[in-house]
Each structure stands twice: as structure tokens, then as C-alpha cells.
Design an enzyme around this catalytic site. Sequence first.
Site, PDB file in Angstrom:
ATOM      1  N   ARG A  28     -15.779  -4.710  -2.098  1.00 53.53           N
ATOM      2  CA  ARG A  28     -14.481  -5.285  -2.461  1.00 53.53           C
ATOM      3  C   ARG A  28     -14.585  -6.118  -3.729  1.00 53.53           C
ATOM      4  NH1 ARG A  28     -13.755  -8.607   2.842  1.00 53.53           N
ATOM      5  NH2 ARG A  28     -15.881  -9.094   2.166  1.00 53.53           N
ATOM      6  N   GLU A  84      -2.494   0.006  -5.586  1.00 55.68           N
ATOM      7  CA  GLU A  84      -1.582  -0.849  -4.823  1.00 55.68           C
ATOM      8  C   GLU A  84      -0.521  -1.401  -5.755  1.00 55.68           C
ATOM      9  OE1 GLU A  84      -3.226  -3.920  -2.365  1.00 55.68           O
ATOM     10  OE2 GLU A  84      -4.782  -2.624  -1.513  1.00 55.68           O
ATOM     11  N   ARG A  87     -11.205  -7.364 -11.869  1.00 57.64           N
ATOM     12  CA  ARG A  87     -11.976  -8.069 -10.846  1.00 57.64           C
ATOM     13  C   ARG A  87     -13.203  -7.238 -10.492  1.00 57.64           C
ATOM     14  NH1 ARG A  87      -6.724  -8.270  -7.313  1.00 57.64           N
ATOM     15  NH2 ARG A  87      -6.705  -6.216  -8.306  1.00 57.64           N
ATOM     16  N   LYS A 100       0.830  -1.205   0.000  1.00 59.30           N
ATOM     17  CA  LYS A 100       0.000   0.000   0.000  1.00 59.30           C
ATOM     18  C   LYS A 100       0.868   1.259   0.000  1.00 59.30           C
ATOM     19  CE  LYS A 100      -3.293  -3.022   1.347  1.00 59.30           C
ATOM     20  NZ  LYS A 100      -3.070  -4.481   1.367  1.00 59.30           N
ATOM     21  N   ASN A 144       1.564  -4.873  -5.692  1.00 60.96           N
ATOM     22  CA  ASN A 144       1.655  -6.165  -5.003  1.00 60.96           C
ATOM     23  C   ASN A 144       2.983  -6.844  -5.328  1.00 60.96           C
ATOM     24  OD1 ASN A 144      -1.299  -6.780  -3.870  1.00 60.96           O
ATOM     25  ND2 ASN A 144      -1.444  -5.652  -5.787  1.00 60.96           N
ATOM     26  N   ASP A 180      -2.324  -2.825  -9.062  1.00 66.29           N
ATOM     27  CA  ASP A 180      -3.778  -2.710  -8.991  1.00 66.29           C
ATOM     28  C   ASP A 180      -4.172  -1.321  -9.469  1.00 66.29           C
ATOM     29  OD1 ASP A 180      -3.949  -5.253  -8.026  1.00 66.29           O
ATOM     30  OD2 ASP A 180      -4.436  -4.698  -5.980  1.00 66.29           O
ATOM     31  N   LYS A 215      -8.292   0.907   4.970  1.00 68.62           N
ATOM     32  CA  LYS A 215      -7.805  -0.476   4.946  1.00 68.62           C
ATOM     33  C   LYS A 215      -6.498  -0.587   5.708  1.00 68.62           C
ATOM     34  CE  LYS A 215      -6.023   0.423   0.255  1.00 68.62           C
ATOM     35  NZ  LYS A 215      -6.122   0.034  -1.174  1.00 68.62           N
ATOM     36  N   ARG A 236      -5.924  -5.987 -12.262  1.00 68.02           N
ATOM     37  CA  ARG A 236      -4.603  -6.498 -11.891  1.00 68.02           C
ATOM     38  C   ARG A 236      -3.742  -6.562 -13.151  1.00 68.02           C
ATOM     39  NH1 ARG A 236      -2.536  -9.680  -7.968  1.00 68.02           N
ATOM     40  NH2 ARG A 236      -3.386  -8.025  -6.647  1.00 68.02           N
TER      41      ARG A 236
END
Length: 314
Positions: A236, A284, A228, A128, A286, A276, A163, A213
Site C-alpha cells: 500500500r 479510484e 505516494r 471505488k 475520491n 488516484d 479491497k 493523487r
Amino acid sequence: MNAKTLGVVMDPIAAIHPYKDTTLALLLAAQKRGWALHYLEPGDLWLADGSAWGRTRPLTVHDDNTHWFDFTGPATARPLGTLDAILMRVDPPFDLEYVTATWILERAAEQGAQVVNRPDSLRDCNEKAFTAWFSELTPPTLIARDAEQLRAFHAEHHDVIYKPLNGMGGQGVFRVQPDGVNLGSVIEQLTAYGRHTIVAQKFLPAIVDGDKRILMVDGEAVPYCLARLAKPGETRNNLAAGGHGEVRELTARDRAIAARVGPELKRRGLLFVGLDVIGDCLTEINVTSPTCSREIDAARGTDIAGQVIEAIDR
């Protein structure tokens, strides 16, 4: 000529979902290219007099949803530096045990193994917080634990996602809308009354079109992403939270984001990463155990895991 050796540090292989597991795809790709596989879990790592050691088990994998692995010999202690490469594929939470594993793997790298992703960068690049290095690409974001600051962020932006810093799969993600219902409770619970730093991000309405993603291999974007989409009534979009995926080509904006971030990933030894993106914004980065390769491969005939193993080989 001896086969190249690939160690994988992962969560228990018996508990994965083989049809969608990216770690399994990576192992299948390496095995196809003649690498000998060696399996470890985090508890199989240790340091002894400055040397990195592991208890490894020889592994064979299968692209079979009912029988996807076999251990082909006993567990053996070995210096981790004697492996050609090691994949670090343990899922968050990013806690002290995870950090300890990176210390051990950093010694393994210094003693001869190529570790993917690079252990010091796994520690430094929180999924993050690392977006702060690319703030021109992100929505308004606050990383703090002070309740007054977190409340002021909501007062400014009205519709906010809160979050934790160390979660995954949509765990602990809350949306507080303009009416502010439960704002105090969300801040108290996530920060543990001011003891834990959390993330606040302006809510992006483009989330209805999917949380994309984008997979990066050695600093370059795969040309397709997995968007997604949330199930009805859910904020979410994570697949782990019941969302579903749609494979799409990258947009011009997606490619621009990837081009901006890619050189820094390469510089830091982050060979396999998932970005993301919601709408036009990076949310984000990852770095620990990015997923979604199998869904993209199935839809578009790509071989993302093969690209990763070839990048390691280079």
C-alpha cells in the site's frame, strides 16, 4: 455587510494532524477571505419536521501545528439552510451514519445552503465503484461478492488487489500474487463469507513509481500531483499506511484522464475531488474528503484550498 457563513461537518478537529490536514487548509482559506466559520460533527446534525438543523460552534483557525483552532462562542442550534455554504469533510467508512448525514445535508441544500460536495452525489459516487463510469481508463476491475467470480478473476489476471468498497487509507487492502497463497482467506474475510461486495483489480506493476493523487477543483485538474510511494515491504502506498509523498507535474496521460473525468464531476456537483492514478490507469475517485493539498502547496507554492473556496464563492 455581514460575512458569508461557512459550516464544516468534519471528524473531531482536535484529533487532526494540522500540518497536513486539507480540511484545515480549506478553513484557513475561507477565513482569510472573510468567511465566518461554524463547526459541526456528524452527531450535531438532525432533521425536525423536514427541516435540516445543526448544533454549530463559531470557529477560528490558525496555521499553527500546536494551536490550530479556537471555539469563540457557545454551541447554538440553527437551521442549516441559513448557512451560505457547508463543507462535508467526514472521512469514510461510508456507512449508514454517513448516508444519514447526506440526507440531512440534502435538505439543507434545498433550504438554501450550498453543500460541497453535493450530498446526492456523495451517496451515488462510491469511490471505488464510480470508476466503472470510466472503464476505458481503469485496469481490469471486478466488483462482486461471489467467491467463484472473485477466484476466477485471479485465475485470469494472476496478480490481483482485493479491497473493500467503503474503506480509506489503505485499510483492508490485500495483494494476492500468482501463487494464490491466502486467496480463499482474503475473499472470505473481505466478503464476510459472501455478505459484502468487494473490489478486485489487476495489480499494476507501475505502483513502484507511485500512486498519484490528482486534485480536481470544479472539474479542472491542479497541475501538480502527489505521488505516494510505499515503504519497503509494503504493497500500500497510502500515506496513512506509512508511505511518503513526492510532488510531480502531471503527465500528458494524467491530464487526459482528468479531462475525461472532469465534466462528469462538474455535472454531478463534485467540486473538490481526488483522482488516484497508477501508471496510465485510473483506480479510484475520491469524493468524500480528498487530501494531499497541503503537501502540493508546500512544494509548489500553489493555493489549492483557496481555489476551492473561490469556486464555492462563484
